[in-house]
Design an enzyme around this catalytic site. Sequence first.
Site, PDB file in Angstrom:
ATOM      1  N   CYS A 167      61.724  10.082  43.507  1.00  0.00           N
ATOM      2  CA  CYS A 167      60.646   9.079  43.557  1.00  0.00           C
ATOM      3  C   CYS A 167      61.211   7.668  43.560  1.00  0.00           C
ATOM      4  O   CYS A 167      60.664   6.752  42.918  1.00  0.00           O
ATOM      5  CB  CYS A 167      59.675   9.266  42.398  1.00  0.00           C
ATOM      6  SG  CYS A 167      58.746  10.804  42.480  1.00  0.00           S
TER       7      CYS A 167
ATOM      8  N   LYS B 247      59.943  11.697  28.102  1.00  0.00           N
ATOM      9  CA  LYS B 247      61.318  11.266  28.362  1.00  0.00           C
ATOM     10  C   LYS B 247      62.040  10.836  27.082  1.00  0.00           C
ATOM     11  O   LYS B 247      63.201  10.443  27.134  1.00  0.00           O
ATOM     12  CB  LYS B 247      61.333  10.135  29.393  1.00  0.00           C
ATOM     13  CG  LYS B 247      60.832  10.562  30.763  1.00  0.00           C
ATOM     14  CD  LYS B 247      60.951   9.449  31.779  1.00  0.00           C
ATOM     15  CE  LYS B 247      60.242   9.789  33.089  1.00  0.00           C
ATOM     16  NZ  LYS B 247      60.857  10.918  33.795  1.00  0.00           N
TER      17      LYS B 247
ATOM     18  N   ASP C  83      59.364  -1.686  32.935  1.00  0.00           N
ATOM     19  CA  ASP C  83      59.297  -0.222  32.938  1.00  0.00           C
ATOM     20  C   ASP C  83      60.419   0.300  32.042  1.00  0.00           C
ATOM     21  O   ASP C  83      61.591   0.247  32.396  1.00  0.00           O
ATOM     22  CB  ASP C  83      59.454   0.298  34.363  1.00  0.00           C
ATOM     23  CG  ASP C  83      59.425   1.825  34.447  1.00  0.00           C
ATOM     24  OD1 ASP C  83      59.317   2.490  33.388  1.00  0.00           O
ATOM     25  OD2 ASP C  83      59.519   2.360  35.566  1.00  0.00           O
TER      26      ASP C  83
ATOM     27  N   HIS D 192      61.193   2.950  40.589  1.00  0.00           N
ATOM     28  CA  HIS D 192      60.501   4.220  40.784  1.00  0.00           C
ATOM     29  C   HIS D 192      59.224   3.942  41.571  1.00  0.00           C
ATOM     30  O   HIS D 192      58.646   2.861  41.487  1.00  0.00           O
ATOM     31  CB  HIS D 192      60.172   4.808  39.407  1.00  0.00           C
ATOM     32  CG  HIS D 192      59.637   6.195  39.415  1.00  0.00           C
ATOM     33  ND1 HIS D 192      58.335   6.486  39.749  1.00  0.00           N
ATOM     34  CD2 HIS D 192      60.213   7.386  39.089  1.00  0.00           C
ATOM     35  CE1 HIS D 192      58.126   7.792  39.641  1.00  0.00           C
ATOM     36  NE2 HIS D 192      59.252   8.363  39.245  1.00  0.00           N
TER      37      HIS D 192
ATOM     38  N   GLN E 219      62.991   4.935  31.340  1.00  0.00           N
ATOM     39  CA  GLN E 219      64.342   5.477  31.284  1.00  0.00           C
ATOM     40  C   GLN E 219      65.226   4.789  30.245  1.00  0.00           C
ATOM     41  O   GLN E 219      66.395   5.140  30.109  1.00  0.00           O
ATOM     42  CB  GLN E 219      65.007   5.359  32.661  1.00  0.00           C
ATOM     43  CG  GLN E 219      64.340   6.164  33.750  1.00  0.00           C
ATOM     44  CD  GLN E 219      64.497   7.658  33.555  1.00  0.00           C
ATOM     45  OE1 GLN E 219      65.414   8.124  32.886  1.00  0.00           O
ATOM     46  NE2 GLN E 219      63.597   8.435  34.151  1.00  0.00           N
TER      47      GLN E 219
END
Length: 632
Positions: A590, A452, A426, A349, A429
């Site tokens: 993104c 999220k 990260d 991202h 997700q």
Amino acid sequence: MSTNTNNNGLYDVADLQHIANELFKALPNEFPKEISLSPDHNDHPKATKVVETLLSTGNLAEFTPNTSLQNPTTAYPSHSPVSGLGVSPSVGNYANTGVAGLYPVTDLDTVFPNDKNFNINNPNTGFSDVNLKGSSNDNNPFSSFALNDNYLPFQTQSSSFESELREALASVNTAFGIQPALTLNPAEAQNSYYFLENNPFAFDKKNSFPTAGKGSSFHGIHQLKSTPFDANLIKKDFPILSEKVNGKPLIWFDNAATTQKPKSVIDRIAYFYEHENSNIHRAAHELAARASDAYEAAREKVKTFLNAGSINEIVFVRGATEGINLVAQSWGDNNLSAGDEIVVSNLEHHANIVPWKRLADKKGLKLRVIPVDDDGQILLDEYAKLLNSKTKIVAFTQVSNALGTVTPAKKMVEMAQAVGAKVLLDGAQSVSHMKVDVQDLNADWLVFSGHKIFGPTGIGVLYGKEDLLNDMQPYQSGGNMIQDVTFEEIKYHKAPNRFEAGTGNIADAIGLGAAIDYVTKIGINAIGQYEHYLLEYATKLLKEIPGVRLIGTAANKASVLSFNLQGYSNDEVGQALNKEGIAVRTGHHCAQPILRRLGVETTVRPSLAFYNTTQDVDKFIETLWELKKVRF
């Protein structure tokens, strides 16, 4: 005798009467030995309470419709329940409360041994707050009796009768001779899927997932493995999913952008503003204590959810983006020098590219990129070639937001640390789809966003190893993050406070805690497995549409689908779906580098969550087929 149910799925009165009578035979003499639960009879005033207690304590948990109470081989399922992970259905909640009333609860005594008053229906319960202890005001939901094992806030005290009954139930085998299942130890429980074993409200094995809609060309994926996961029931916990868009029921397929919020999260935030609203820390009044304890309890929930080693490793930030920027500025700017190398992947991202690119440009660093294959999978051999003594930090995603690719995160962390590099993972997700154990992964930092994972916007988490955080310089300066200030010297708090300057997003941190409560109740493994089957179902149907090109076809994926439809722009597809009430994301997400690597500028991206169903997928697929008919 077979147990029968009415139209609402409740047990037949005659069956309940039979169960109660069997129980009464073993109870003390003050109880009747035979009663009737018929509306025309009121043989004993405690009869109804007995049945309610049977239900609420889970003693009917294994009785499913169409099983024989007389035949011990069918009274309970043939398999053994897992690790005491029982069911706590509420008699009054069957019709309209969704999963909050009916879904099996993870064994909280194992997961949270000091927090036994977890209740997803009640926004004020979850982890214990310090200020729950010692209050003398029995009308206050924060008073000390809230910590009683048999009591939750906003309930009246249990009667002596109910206490006696519960004690009796503990020694009575309501399965009529069947031995209770052995309890697994915590280590075994972590590797078990209780939702496959122990839900009396499950579909039968032939209908373990909601079936595909009429006309669907794909049948049978929902029969691959028996599971009682009922997304239609879960939907009822999310108020916004009752919305209509263009006169059609909302189908939310934009979960990779943001997830919807269960009522328990919404209620918890409202409760904060109605009963606890105050700045945290450094105050002598009651509301500050309530707010501080609720805020710190949320930090404790995040710590447990990620399996962090300490609450001092959990920093509240605005989201994953701020977490990455914090590390880049606080650690990177102070520890990297010209000639050092930063490694990121092609899947990232923009939030995990731009901060590092800016830092590289500022300090003369080299930014190197891990390549991927045509399916969107990390090329580990090529990654290994990038690592060397100049590599100071590797930053990569655990799950791609644009493609859904799941990276081999643990292996990649090991490879980076073998050359002495730090690792930022990260998890924006990943945390809503799979178990994320930071001690097992061993990354130096991990970030994710609350919105999220079914929590509020504007709140997120930076996890960092405690010693590393304490060596980092503050990211922002102001109140709350200092020990002492003079005009000659400033002393900073240790982590996490040193990174939480000013008045933080208190209410939404507490809301994030409530979201973690909700996800924990259902079970992240249950969520992940259901979403995996839903992804397979949708992928199979999508591939059958002429002119569809799937973008990102990794073998290991989370529930993200990116595609183009021949003859249509992506915006046209998105608008057509919106007319049917189906929300998808279109654009570059993104993540322009990875899309360009795969030869496209934009895609249509439906992304799935555990409240989506195969019926939702069928409507989505049907709309795409209609589009194909128009132009081809």
